[in-house]
Design a protein around this motif. Structure first.
Motif, PDB file in Angstrom:
ATOM      1  N   HIS A 133      42.232  42.088  30.634  1.00 44.75           N
ATOM      2  CA  HIS A 133      41.835  41.268  31.452  1.00 44.75           C
ATOM      3  C   HIS A 133      40.619  41.927  32.285  1.00 44.75           C
ATOM      4  O   HIS A 133      40.767  43.039  32.495  1.00 44.75           O
ATOM      5  N   VAL A 134      39.582  41.097  32.556  1.00 42.23           N
ATOM      6  CA  VAL A 134      38.658  41.564  33.382  1.00 42.23           C
ATOM      7  C   VAL A 134      38.716  40.950  34.977  1.00 42.23           C
ATOM      8  O   VAL A 134      38.561  39.746  35.118  1.00 42.23           O
ATOM      9  N   THR A 135      38.928  41.689  35.727  1.00 34.68           N
ATOM     10  CA  THR A 135      38.993  41.483  37.297  1.00 34.68           C
ATOM     11  C   THR A 135      37.660  41.549  38.122  1.00 34.68           C
ATOM     12  O   THR A 135      37.160  42.739  38.112  1.00 34.68           O
ATOM     13  N   THR A 136      37.240  40.587  38.902  1.00 37.24           N
ATOM     14  CA  THR A 136      35.782  40.896  39.453  1.00 37.24           C
ATOM     15  C   THR A 136      36.055  41.610  40.983  1.00 37.24           C
ATOM     16  O   THR A 136      37.412  41.888  41.325  1.00 37.24           O
ATOM     17  N   SER A 137      34.891  41.837  41.552  1.00 35.72           N
ATOM     18  CA  SER A 137      35.171  42.289  43.040  1.00 35.72           C
ATOM     19  C   SER A 137      35.911  41.805  44.064  1.00 35.72           C
ATOM     20  O   SER A 137      36.193  42.033  44.968  1.00 35.72           O
ATOM     21  N   GLY A 138      35.947  40.505  43.670  1.00 38.10           N
ATOM     22  CA  GLY A 138      36.496  39.546  44.618  1.00 38.10           C
ATOM     23  C   GLY A 138      38.225  39.320  44.070  1.00 38.10           C
ATOM     24  O   GLY A 138      38.752  38.431  44.617  1.00 38.10           O
ATOM     25  N   ASN A 139      38.428  40.071  43.303  1.00 38.06           N
ATOM     26  CA  ASN A 139      39.968  40.253  42.847  1.00 38.06           C
ATOM     27  C   ASN A 139      40.369  38.942  42.518  1.00 38.06           C
ATOM     28  O   ASN A 139      41.632  38.403  42.183  1.00 38.06           O
ATOM     29  N   ARG A 140      39.366  38.508  41.351  1.00 38.51           N
ATOM     30  CA  ARG A 140      39.785  37.105  40.813  1.00 38.51           C
ATOM     31  C   ARG A 140      39.529  37.578  39.114  1.00 38.51           C
ATOM     32  O   ARG A 140      38.427  38.351  38.906  1.00 38.51           O
ATOM     33  N   PRO A 141      40.201  36.744  38.354  1.00 32.81           N
ATOM     34  CA  PRO A 141      39.564  37.362  36.921  1.00 32.81           C
ATOM     35  C   PRO A 141      38.544  36.470  36.503  1.00 32.81           C
ATOM     36  O   PRO A 141      38.017  35.398  37.099  1.00 32.81           O
ATOM     37  N   LEU A 142      37.887  37.308  35.648  1.00 33.26           N
ATOM     38  CA  LEU A 142      36.496  36.763  35.224  1.00 33.26           C
ATOM     39  C   LEU A 142      36.615  35.385  34.371  1.00 33.26           C
ATOM     40  O   LEU A 142      35.929  34.526  34.500  1.00 33.26           O
ATOM     41  N   VAL A 143      37.750  35.542  33.597  1.00 32.76           N
ATOM     42  CA  VAL A 143      38.001  34.375  32.870  1.00 32.76           C
ATOM     43  C   VAL A 143      39.554  34.326  32.838  1.00 32.76           C
ATOM     44  O   VAL A 143      40.215  35.253  32.595  1.00 32.76           O
ATOM     45  N   GLY A 144      40.127  33.246  33.176  1.00 32.87           N
ATOM     46  CA  GLY A 144      41.640  33.181  33.380  1.00 32.87           C
ATOM     47  C   GLY A 144      42.217  31.604  33.549  1.00 32.87           C
ATOM     48  O   GLY A 144      41.411  30.813  33.470  1.00 32.87           O
ATOM     49  N   PHE A 145      43.238  31.536  33.380  1.00 27.67           N
ATOM     50  CA  PHE A 145      44.120  30.315  33.276  1.00 27.67           C
ATOM     51  C   PHE A 145      44.419  30.019  34.929  1.00 27.67           C
ATOM     52  O   PHE A 145      44.637  31.142  35.738  1.00 27.67           O
ATOM     53  N   ASP A 146      44.168  28.706  35.393  1.00 23.92           N
ATOM     54  CA  ASP A 146      44.733  28.203  36.767  1.00 23.92           C
ATOM     55  C   ASP A 146      45.530  26.819  36.267  1.00 23.92           C
ATOM     56  O   ASP A 146      44.742  25.705  36.253  1.00 23.92           O
ATOM     57  N   ASP A 147      46.765  26.962  36.330  1.00 28.38           N
ATOM     58  CA  ASP A 147      47.822  25.897  35.952  1.00 28.38           C
ATOM     59  C   ASP A 147      47.288  25.601  34.371  1.00 28.38           C
ATOM     60  O   ASP A 147      47.159  26.152  33.525  1.00 28.38           O
ATOM     61  N   ASP A 148      46.687  24.117  34.110  1.00 24.90           N
ATOM     62  CA  ASP A 148      46.371  23.799  32.963  1.00 24.90           C
ATOM     63  C   ASP A 148      44.728  23.913  32.871  1.00 24.90           C
ATOM     64  O   ASP A 148      44.169  23.487  31.426  1.00 24.90           O
ATOM     65  N   PHE A 149      44.015  24.596  33.285  1.00 19.86           N
ATOM     66  CA  PHE A 149      42.501  24.703  33.405  1.00 19.86           C
ATOM     67  C   PHE A 149      42.241  26.248  32.905  1.00 19.86           C
ATOM     68  O   PHE A 149      43.103  27.109  33.563  1.00 19.86           O
ATOM     69  N   ALA A 150      41.200  26.414  32.102  1.00 23.78           N
ATOM     70  CA  ALA A 150      40.592  27.768  31.998  1.00 23.78           C
ATOM     71  C   ALA A 150      39.536  27.691  33.023  1.00 23.78           C
ATOM     72  O   ALA A 150      38.650  26.976  33.031  1.00 23.78           O
ATOM     73  N   ILE A 151      39.134  28.865  33.825  1.00 26.10           N
ATOM     74  CA  ILE A 151      38.414  28.975  34.715  1.00 26.10           C
ATOM     75  C   ILE A 151      37.374  30.280  34.513  1.00 26.10           C
ATOM     76  O   ILE A 151      37.925  31.518  34.055  1.00 26.10           O
ATOM     77  N   VAL A 152      36.047  30.041  34.714  1.00 26.57           N
ATOM     78  CA  VAL A 152      35.154  31.216  34.337  1.00 26.57           C
ATOM     79  C   VAL A 152      34.466  31.204  35.844  1.00 26.57           C
ATOM     80  O   VAL A 152      33.849  30.233  36.411  1.00 26.57           O
ATOM     81  N   THR A 153      34.595  32.322  36.237  1.00 18.77           N
ATOM     82  CA  THR A 153      34.090  32.776  37.818  1.00 18.77           C
ATOM     83  C   THR A 153      32.483  33.245  37.501  1.00 18.77           C
ATOM     84  O   THR A 153      32.179  33.968  37.253  1.00 18.77           O
ATOM     85  N   LEU A 154      31.611  31.884  37.930  1.00 11.73           N
ATOM     86  CA  LEU A 154      30.171  32.082  37.666  1.00 11.73           C
ATOM     87  C   LEU A 154      29.520  33.094  38.595  1.00 11.73           C
ATOM     88  O   LEU A 154      28.322  33.367  38.499  1.00 11.73           O
TER      89      LEU A 154
END
Length: 241
Positions: A133-154
């Motif tokens: 996994h790639v975790t950003t400086s905000g302690n969020r995954p750069l790309v990850g699942f959130d329930d049934d959605f895939a999220i890209v942190t822009l």
């Protein structure tokens, strides 16, 4: 009455000197002002370094920077496309759309990602996963699942290189941007199904519909698209977030 002056020829240092004529003075002034490369240049020009003028670059000659960073080909914007598929396989977000909020992908069964540091991993909704996994400086995954959605942190899009999202051939893949813009991905085209590929091109994200064999998943398609899962071992001194 004063006595007439007598010119003495026995004392040469008392001889009268003639003043320089005006024409000769003007010529001397011009010789000082004009630049000269000869050995006899005047004292006013001593220490000057004469350099040749820089050669002019033809206007038609492309610069080196332009050759190293060519402009991407023209592609539709998100507001011009309702569905990515065989007819319209690609669209491109502008720099603002590519860097604000999150990009949300619905209908995803599995996905694979790669960071700008070539850190690669994959994950599926059934809990299987591999790589890192790639975790950003905000302690969020750069790309990850959130329930049934895939999220890209822009917000951290500069850390993003590419990702692919795979559906189940039943529900269409859908993309939603911050601000409400949406686009769908066609489910099938004959015997093929479409995956969603997202690539970063400079400061812009490019979305593509990639035709694959039916039943393709992130794990099965890793080698086809050059993804190599990595394993990052963190130490106490590692400051990666």
């Amino acid at each position: 009455m004063a006595a007439p002056s007598v010119v003495r020829h026995d004392l040469p240092f008392l001889r009268r000197r003639e003043r320089p004529r005006l024409a000769e003075s003007a010529a001397a002034d011009r010789s000082v002002d004009a630049p000269s490369t000869g050995a006899g240049m005047g004292t006013a020009a001593v220490g000057l370094e004469l350099r040749p003028a820089a050669a002019a670059v033809p206007a038609s000659e492309p610069s080196r920077a332009a050759a190293e960073h060519p402009e991407p080909f023209a592609a539709p914007a998100v507001h011009e496309v309702r569905e990515l598929g065989q007819r319209t396989p690609v669209l491109r977000l502008d720099p603002r759309q590519s860097a604000i909020g999150s990009l949300v992908v619905s209908g995803v069964s599995s996905m694979v990602w790669e960071s700008s540091d070539l850190i690669t991993g994959w994950a599926a909704t059934d809990g299987s996963a591999g790589g890192s996994h790639v975790t950003t400086s905000g302690n969020r995954p750069l790309v990850g699942f959130d329930d049934d959605f895939a999220i890209v942190t822009l917000r951290h899009v500069q850390e993003f290189r590419r990702a692919m999202f795979f559906g189940d051939a039943v529900r269409p893949l859908g993309v939603q941007l911050y601000g409400g813009s949406q686009v769908a991905v066609a489910t099938t085209s004959g015997p093929s199904v479409f995956a969603l590929s997202i690539l970063r091109v400079g400061t812009m994200l490019e979305l593509r519909a990639e035709p694959l064999d039916a039943g393709a998943t992130a794990e099965s398609a890793l080698g086809d698209f050059g993804f190599v899962p990595t394993r990052v071992v963190l130490t106490r001194d590692d400051t990666r977030r």
